[in-house]
Design a protein around this motif. Structure first.
Motif, PDB file in Angstrom:
ATOM      1  N   ALA A  97     -35.606  30.801  34.922  1.00 39.95           N
ATOM      2  CA  ALA A  97     -36.560  29.971  34.050  1.00 39.95           C
ATOM      3  C   ALA A  97     -37.907  29.699  34.580  1.00 39.95           C
ATOM      4  O   ALA A  97     -38.759  29.785  33.829  1.00 39.95           O
ATOM      5  CB  ALA A  97     -35.505  29.009  33.341  1.00 39.95           C
ATOM      6  N   ALA A  98     -37.657  29.036  35.766  1.00 39.03           N
ATOM      7  CA  ALA A  98     -38.768  28.477  36.239  1.00 39.03           C
ATOM      8  C   ALA A  98     -39.888  29.656  36.496  1.00 39.03           C
ATOM      9  O   ALA A  98     -41.197  29.344  36.520  1.00 39.03           O
ATOM     10  CB  ALA A  98     -38.516  27.803  37.701  1.00 39.03           C
ATOM     11  N   ALA A  99     -39.345  30.736  36.931  1.00 37.21           N
ATOM     12  CA  ALA A  99     -40.305  32.006  36.996  1.00 37.21           C
ATOM     13  C   ALA A  99     -40.978  32.481  35.791  1.00 37.21           C
ATOM     14  O   ALA A  99     -41.765  33.650  35.864  1.00 37.21           O
ATOM     15  CB  ALA A  99     -39.631  33.193  37.993  1.00 37.21           C
ATOM     16  N   GLY A 100     -40.214  31.946  34.561  1.00 45.46           N
ATOM     17  CA  GLY A 100     -40.858  32.763  33.388  1.00 45.46           C
ATOM     18  C   GLY A 100     -40.146  34.002  33.054  1.00 45.46           C
ATOM     19  O   GLY A 100     -40.642  34.819  32.330  1.00 45.46           O
ATOM     20  N   ALA A 101     -38.891  34.267  33.568  1.00 50.31           N
ATOM     21  CA  ALA A 101     -38.285  35.477  33.399  1.00 50.31           C
ATOM     22  C   ALA A 101     -37.727  35.407  31.954  1.00 50.31           C
ATOM     23  O   ALA A 101     -37.018  34.189  31.755  1.00 50.31           O
ATOM     24  CB  ALA A 101     -37.245  35.785  34.484  1.00 50.31           C
ATOM     25  N   GLU A 102     -37.082  36.328  31.454  1.00 49.21           N
ATOM     26  CA  GLU A 102     -36.313  36.224  30.244  1.00 49.21           C
ATOM     27  C   GLU A 102     -35.009  36.827  30.287  1.00 49.21           C
ATOM     28  O   GLU A 102     -34.917  37.833  30.731  1.00 49.21           O
ATOM     29  CB  GLU A 102     -37.191  37.121  29.023  1.00 49.21           C
ATOM     30  N   LEU A 103     -33.799  35.971  30.150  1.00 51.71           N
ATOM     31  CA  LEU A 103     -32.617  36.468  30.304  1.00 51.71           C
ATOM     32  C   LEU A 103     -32.205  37.047  29.383  1.00 51.71           C
ATOM     33  O   LEU A 103     -32.332  36.852  27.914  1.00 51.71           O
ATOM     34  CB  LEU A 103     -31.810  35.136  30.498  1.00 51.71           C
ATOM     35  N   LEU A 104     -31.670  38.623  29.776  1.00 49.53           N
ATOM     36  CA  LEU A 104     -31.199  39.206  28.716  1.00 49.53           C
ATOM     37  C   LEU A 104     -29.768  39.426  28.229  1.00 49.53           C
ATOM     38  O   LEU A 104     -29.471  39.606  27.185  1.00 49.53           O
ATOM     39  CB  LEU A 104     -31.601  40.692  29.044  1.00 49.53           C
ATOM     40  N   GLU A 105     -28.901  39.228  29.464  1.00 45.73           N
ATOM     41  CA  GLU A 105     -27.579  39.158  29.175  1.00 45.73           C
ATOM     42  C   GLU A 105     -26.853  38.614  30.443  1.00 45.73           C
ATOM     43  O   GLU A 105     -27.296  38.659  31.479  1.00 45.73           O
ATOM     44  CB  GLU A 105     -27.235  40.909  29.106  1.00 45.73           C
ATOM     45  N   VAL A 106     -25.555  37.948  30.111  1.00 41.71           N
ATOM     46  CA  VAL A 106     -24.874  37.293  31.070  1.00 41.71           C
ATOM     47  C   VAL A 106     -23.389  37.735  30.899  1.00 41.71           C
ATOM     48  O   VAL A 106     -22.929  37.826  29.912  1.00 41.71           O
ATOM     49  CB  VAL A 106     -24.881  35.810  31.017  1.00 41.71           C
ATOM     50  N   ALA A 107     -22.884  38.369  31.962  1.00 38.91           N
ATOM     51  CA  ALA A 107     -21.504  38.843  31.799  1.00 38.91           C
ATOM     52  C   ALA A 107     -20.745  38.208  33.163  1.00 38.91           C
ATOM     53  O   ALA A 107     -21.233  38.006  34.155  1.00 38.91           O
ATOM     54  CB  ALA A 107     -21.603  40.384  31.978  1.00 38.91           C
ATOM     55  N   HIS A 108     -19.354  38.008  32.623  1.00 38.40           N
ATOM     56  CA  HIS A 108     -18.558  36.998  33.458  1.00 38.40           C
ATOM     57  C   HIS A 108     -17.211  37.922  33.886  1.00 38.40           C
ATOM     58  O   HIS A 108     -16.575  38.494  32.974  1.00 38.40           O
ATOM     59  CB  HIS A 108     -18.159  35.814  32.784  1.00 38.40           C
ATOM     60  N   ASP A 109     -17.158  38.330  35.019  1.00 39.60           N
ATOM     61  CA  ASP A 109     -16.065  39.308  35.386  1.00 39.60           C
ATOM     62  C   ASP A 109     -15.694  38.550  36.756  1.00 39.60           C
ATOM     63  O   ASP A 109     -15.695  37.400  36.997  1.00 39.60           O
ATOM     64  CB  ASP A 109     -16.529  40.519  35.692  1.00 39.60           C
ATOM     65  N   GLN A 110     -15.447  39.518  37.940  1.00 36.41           N
ATOM     66  CA  GLN A 110     -15.138  38.824  39.055  1.00 36.41           C
ATOM     67  C   GLN A 110     -16.286  38.082  39.797  1.00 36.41           C
ATOM     68  O   GLN A 110     -16.214  36.944  40.495  1.00 36.41           O
ATOM     69  CB  GLN A 110     -14.620  39.857  40.002  1.00 36.41           C
ATOM     70  N   ARG A 111     -17.601  38.548  39.321  1.00 35.19           N
ATOM     71  CA  ARG A 111     -18.715  37.867  39.709  1.00 35.19           C
ATOM     72  C   ARG A 111     -19.493  37.734  38.415  1.00 35.19           C
ATOM     73  O   ARG A 111     -19.343  38.303  37.294  1.00 35.19           O
ATOM     74  CB  ARG A 111     -19.348  38.721  40.894  1.00 35.19           C
ATOM     75  N   VAL A 112     -20.465  36.842  38.522  1.00 37.03           N
ATOM     76  CA  VAL A 112     -21.436  36.736  37.416  1.00 37.03           C
ATOM     77  C   VAL A 112     -22.410  37.957  37.331  1.00 37.03           C
ATOM     78  O   VAL A 112     -22.986  38.231  38.348  1.00 37.03           O
ATOM     79  CB  VAL A 112     -22.059  35.413  37.074  1.00 37.03           C
ATOM     80  N   THR A 113     -22.856  38.563  36.298  1.00 39.87           N
ATOM     81  CA  THR A 113     -23.911  39.677  36.287  1.00 39.87           C
ATOM     82  C   THR A 113     -24.967  39.014  35.398  1.00 39.87           C
ATOM     83  O   THR A 113     -24.875  38.594  34.420  1.00 39.87           O
ATOM     84  CB  THR A 113     -23.570  40.909  35.888  1.00 39.87           C
ATOM     85  N   LEU A 114     -26.310  38.620  35.762  1.00 46.50           N
ATOM     86  CA  LEU A 114     -27.436  38.458  34.966  1.00 46.50           C
ATOM     87  C   LEU A 114     -28.351  39.419  34.924  1.00 46.50           C
ATOM     88  O   LEU A 114     -28.529  40.348  35.957  1.00 46.50           O
ATOM     89  CB  LEU A 114     -28.119  37.369  35.735  1.00 46.50           C
ATOM     90  N   ALA A 115     -28.537  39.980  33.758  1.00 45.75           N
ATOM     91  CA  ALA A 115     -29.651  40.857  33.285  1.00 45.75           C
ATOM     92  C   ALA A 115     -30.797  40.222  33.074  1.00 45.75           C
ATOM     93  O   ALA A 115     -30.838  39.271  31.942  1.00 45.75           O
ATOM     94  CB  ALA A 115     -29.231  41.965  32.342  1.00 45.75           C
ATOM     95  N   PHE A 116     -32.125  40.341  33.377  1.00 48.76           N
ATOM     96  CA  PHE A 116     -33.329  39.603  33.086  1.00 48.76           C
ATOM     97  C   PHE A 116     -34.407  40.644  33.058  1.00 48.76           C
ATOM     98  O   PHE A 116     -34.288  41.696  33.606  1.00 48.76           O
ATOM     99  CB  PHE A 116     -33.621  38.288  34.032  1.00 48.76           C
ATOM    100  N   ARG A 117     -35.564  40.197  32.350  1.00 48.45           N
ATOM    101  CA  ARG A 117     -36.769  40.895  32.445  1.00 48.45           C
ATOM    102  C   ARG A 117     -37.900  39.904  32.925  1.00 48.45           C
ATOM    103  O   ARG A 117     -38.037  38.678  32.645  1.00 48.45           O
ATOM    104  CB  ARG A 117     -36.907  41.127  31.167  1.00 48.45           C
ATOM    105  N   ILE A 118     -38.954  40.477  33.349  1.00 50.91           N
ATOM    106  CA  ILE A 118     -40.129  39.939  34.183  1.00 50.91           C
ATOM    107  C   ILE A 118     -41.226  40.589  34.108  1.00 50.91           C
ATOM    108  O   ILE A 118     -40.758  41.937  34.348  1.00 50.91           O
ATOM    109  CB  ILE A 118     -39.911  39.201  35.671  1.00 50.91           C
TER     110      ILE A 118
END
Length: 201
Positions: free
Chosen positions: A149-170
């Motif tokens: 958020a601080a960098a101005g990136a747009e969060l596209l998707e969050v997936a929760h499995d064994q780890r968290v996956t974040l997809a974003f656009r900048i």
């Protein structure tokens, strides 16, 4: 930084009794440009020439439409390139006035018709974006969200499995620095599943 225009603009020049009607407008690709040129031909059936130049999505064109080679399309294309424009069609409709202009006169007339039309348009910067994806431990999700958020990136998707996956656009230009920043903030606990080097070219 490449720019595009957001609306149609026109010009109207008389050079030694020839009339040059200039048009510049945003287009997505060559097919869209050809459709506009076809419409101009239909609207100006008595015109001697409908010359055009295009820069859009890696597609370029310089069409003299019967004028001596290199006196219309190429100079118009040079104007678009000089102004670092992308996604723009320049077209000039010429009504012949009976006096030959010579190669130099034609180049100046076609260049001026486009340049004068471009003086009337609003230009906007084209920002290219990179879409990226990383995985991280659950404990770092809040931190990563704040950093994005601080960098101005747009969060596209969050997936929760064994780890968290974040997809974003900048913005592509900001991507390499953001990756370094995220890796440092997460103390090396991020994983970038796919090679994303191509995004930084």
């Amino acid at each position: 930084m490449p720019q595009t225009i957001i609306s149609l603009a026109t010009s109207d020049l008389i050079v030694k009794k020839s009339r040059f009607l200039g048009f510049v407008l945003p287009v997505a690709d060559r097919a869209a440009a050809q459709a506009v040129v076809a419409r101009l031909r239909a609207e100006h059936p008595d015109a001697a020439h409908v010359c055009w130049a295009l820069l859009a999505g890696g597609q370029s064109a310089a069409v003299d439409d019967g004028e001596p080679g290199g006196t219309a399309g190429r100079p118009m294309l040079d104007v678009l390139r000089h102004q670092d424009l992308e996604g723009v069609l320049a077209a000039v409709v010429r009504y012949y006035g009976g006096i030959k202009l010579g190669a130099g006169g034609l180049v100046r007339a076609y260049t001026d018709a486009v340049a004068q039309a471009l003086l009337k348009v609003e230009k906007v910067a084209i920002v290219r974006y990179a879409e990226m994806r990383c995985t991280l431990p659950y404990s770092l999700e809040g931190l990563l969200r704040r950093e994005l958020a601080a960098a101005g990136a747009e969060l596209l998707e969050v997936a929760h499995d064994q780890r968290v996956t974040l997809a974003f656009r900048i913005a592509q230009a900001a991507a390499p620095a953001l990756v370094d920043q995220l890796n440092e903030a997460a103390s090396g606990q991020l994983e970038w599943p796919k090679r994303q080097d191509a995004l930084f070219k």
